[in-house]
Design a protein around this motif. Structure first.
Motif, PDB file in Angstrom:
ATOM      1  N   ASP A  11       0.747  -1.177  -0.025  1.00  0.00           N
ATOM      2  CA  ASP A  11      -0.089   0.031   0.068  1.00  0.00           C
ATOM      3  C   ASP A  11       0.735   1.203   0.124  1.00  0.00           C
ATOM      4  O   ASP A  11       1.802   1.181   0.753  1.00  0.00           O
ATOM      5  N   ASN A  14      -0.042   5.156   4.598  1.00  0.00           N
ATOM      6  CA  ASN A  14      -0.871   4.785   5.601  1.00  0.00           C
ATOM      7  C   ASN A  14      -0.307   5.961   6.915  1.00  0.00           C
ATOM      8  O   ASN A  14       0.768   6.485   6.707  1.00  0.00           O
ATOM      9  N   HIS A  39      -7.359   1.641  11.352  1.00  0.00           N
ATOM     10  CA  HIS A  39      -7.584   1.062  10.314  1.00  0.00           C
ATOM     11  C   HIS A  39      -6.448  -0.236  10.138  1.00  0.00           C
ATOM     12  O   HIS A  39      -6.751  -1.358   9.566  1.00  0.00           O
ATOM     13  N   VAL A  40      -5.364   0.082  10.716  1.00  0.00           N
ATOM     14  CA  VAL A  40      -4.309  -1.030  10.403  1.00  0.00           C
ATOM     15  C   VAL A  40      -3.444  -1.270  11.930  1.00  0.00           C
ATOM     16  O   VAL A  40      -3.168  -0.285  12.758  1.00  0.00           O
ATOM     17  N   LYS A  44      -5.095  -7.051  11.789  1.00  0.00           N
ATOM     18  CA  LYS A  44      -5.836  -6.645  10.842  1.00  0.00           C
ATOM     19  C   LYS A  44      -4.980  -6.724   9.299  1.00  0.00           C
ATOM     20  O   LYS A  44      -5.659  -7.308   8.474  1.00  0.00           O
ATOM     21  N   SER A 300      -4.057   3.719   0.365  1.00  0.00           N
ATOM     22  CA  SER A 300      -5.184   3.746   0.915  1.00  0.00           C
ATOM     23  C   SER A 300      -5.468   5.154   1.726  1.00  0.00           C
ATOM     24  O   SER A 300      -6.608   5.506   1.958  1.00  0.00           O
ATOM     25  N   PHE A 302      -4.819   4.771   5.003  1.00  0.00           N
ATOM     26  CA  PHE A 302      -5.517   4.159   6.181  1.00  0.00           C
ATOM     27  C   PHE A 302      -4.915   4.909   7.293  1.00  0.00           C
ATOM     28  O   PHE A 302      -3.982   5.342   7.380  1.00  0.00           O
ATOM     29  N   ASP A 303      -5.839   5.256   8.162  1.00  0.00           N
ATOM     30  CA  ASP A 303      -5.632   5.748   9.577  1.00  0.00           C
ATOM     31  C   ASP A 303      -5.395   7.395   9.338  1.00  0.00           C
ATOM     32  O   ASP A 303      -4.901   8.042  10.193  1.00  0.00           O
ATOM     33  N   ILE A 307     -12.719   6.008   5.118  1.00  0.00           N
ATOM     34  CA  ILE A 307     -12.721   5.257   4.002  1.00  0.00           C
ATOM     35  C   ILE A 307     -13.940   4.486   3.730  1.00  0.00           C
ATOM     36  O   ILE A 307     -14.942   4.392   4.751  1.00  0.00           O
ATOM     37  N   THR A 313     -11.343  -1.526   7.391  1.00  0.00           N
ATOM     38  CA  THR A 313     -10.133  -1.616   7.975  1.00  0.00           C
ATOM     39  C   THR A 313      -9.488  -2.507   6.819  1.00  0.00           C
ATOM     40  O   THR A 313      -9.778  -2.934   5.868  1.00  0.00           O
ATOM     41  N   ALA A 314      -7.986  -2.513   7.181  1.00  0.00           N
ATOM     42  CA  ALA A 314      -7.156  -3.439   6.414  1.00  0.00           C
ATOM     43  C   ALA A 314      -7.412  -4.770   6.478  1.00  0.00           C
ATOM     44  O   ALA A 314      -7.177  -5.393   5.532  1.00  0.00           O
TER      45      ALA A 314
END
Length: 352
Positions: A11, A14, A39-40, A44, A300, A302-303, A307, A313-314
């Motif tokens: 990815d 993040n 998210h991560v 996960k 992504s 993520f965090d 999303i 989440t992941a």
């Protein structure tokens, strides 16, 4: 590896380190191993087939009481750029976040990778691969001494700006509708920064950069052009998204764009509201059409963003893989989007 989580995902962005920094700093690293909010974390990542990615060091601006998410739920918005940060204070925070990354490696949660060979080895052995990235160069002084030190400490990717000005250039605001033509390009110091990154083999990330800054990098850089977490302006006219002309320049440099999962950059109306995977597929289709099948990846955020709830989440990444399959993408294309294309462009940038 089960079919449910193959191919694995590498990815492009993040904000795990910022999350852990706010949760208590280095002492919070253990929660990433056992499982934490957001998210991560390691469980996960394993559950969703997240094999690694860019772990961003990001120095936040001082809280000003604004509710950015609430403002971005409106039909139109234009959030003011935060003020420039003090370099010394920014370096202190950046080093604290880097220390979290090193602690995660010490705990065996991940490996900081300095070459594509190391990333491939992590994928093969099931170790989470981390690229040390900085989102915004506020921590780097004009003499670039901090850049040299951070490179030797593992830094391999740098965004000269986030959405605020630095000594090196300007970032785009969170504005909808709008485009990246919002301010000046690189300063002379910024041009020197890009040249030194090229010489060291540090990836220069174009996400968050103004249109003028983007074209400055395109003229100067000897490396593939990369936007780690950006989407198509033609589908969502947000200042953070890339125009077709920018996508074509990235294509011509044999670079890459990582699809940003943030809902405000996916939805046609630019609002920070939930959206389905169909919006992600529309952006992937457009990016593939403009860039070609080997120049599209995932980024992504993520965090660092809201999303789609269909991913969550992941651990929810298999939902995106299944959606790509139903959409008609073949196995080779999906593998490229999930990780192969990132490894290709990193190999061209890093030289190893």
């Amino acid at each position: 590896m089960t079919a449910n989580i193959a191919p694995v995902v590498f990815d492009g962005h993040n904000d795990v380190l910022l999350k852990l920094y706010r949760a208590g700093g280095v002492g919070s690293a253990e929660t990433f191993v056992s499982g934490c909010a957001g998210h991560v974390d390691l469980p996960k990542a394993r559950g969703g087939g997240l094999a690694g990615g860019f772990f961003a060091v990001f120095v936040p601006s001082a809280e000003d009481g604004r509710d950015m998410d609430a403002e971005m739920r409106q039909p139109a918005y234009d959030l003011p750029l935060p003020v420039t940060l003090d370099q010394g204070e920014a370096l202190k925070v950046a080093l604290e976040q880097a220390a979290i990354l090193y602690r995660l490696e010490e705990l065996g949660a991940l490996k900081i990778c300095r070459s594509v060979a190391e990333i491939r080895d992590c994928i093969a052995t099931g170790v989470l691969a981390a690229v040390f990235h900085m989102e915004g160069a506020e921590a780097i002084g004009l003499d670039l001494a901090a850049l040299e030190t951070l490179y030797r400490a593992g830094l391999r990717s740098l965004g000269p700006v986030w959405s605020r000005p630095t000594a090196f250039g300007e970032g785009v605001p969170f504005r909808f509708p709008g485009d990246g033509d919002t301010g000046g390009g690189l300063t002379d110091a910024g041009k020197g920064l890009v040249r030194r990154c090229n010489a060291l083999g540090i990836l220069v990330d174009l996400s968050h950069m103004t249109m003028a800054g983007f074209w400055d990098v395109a003229r100067i850089s000897t490396a593939p052009l990369v936007a780690s977490h950006s989407n198509a302006h033609a589908l969502c006219p947000h200042a953070r998204n890339l125009t077709d002309a920018q996508l074509e320049a990235i294509r011509d440099s044999d670079g890459l764009v990582g699809l940003n999962f943030a809902v405000a950059f996916l939805r046609e109306d630019g609002r920070m509201l939930d959206t389905g995977l169909d919006a992600m597929l529309r952006h992937l289709d457009h990016l593939l059409d403009r860039l070609g099948e080997t120049r599209v990846g995932l980024g992504s955020d993520f965090d660092g963003a809201t999303i789609p709830s269909d991913i969550g989440t992941a651990a929810g990444l298999p939902a995106l893989r299944r959606a790509m399959t139903r959409h008609g993408y073949g196995d080779e294309l999906i593998e490229g989007i999930c990780h192969g294309n990132w490894l290709r462009v990193l190999e061209k940038t890093w030289g190893a």
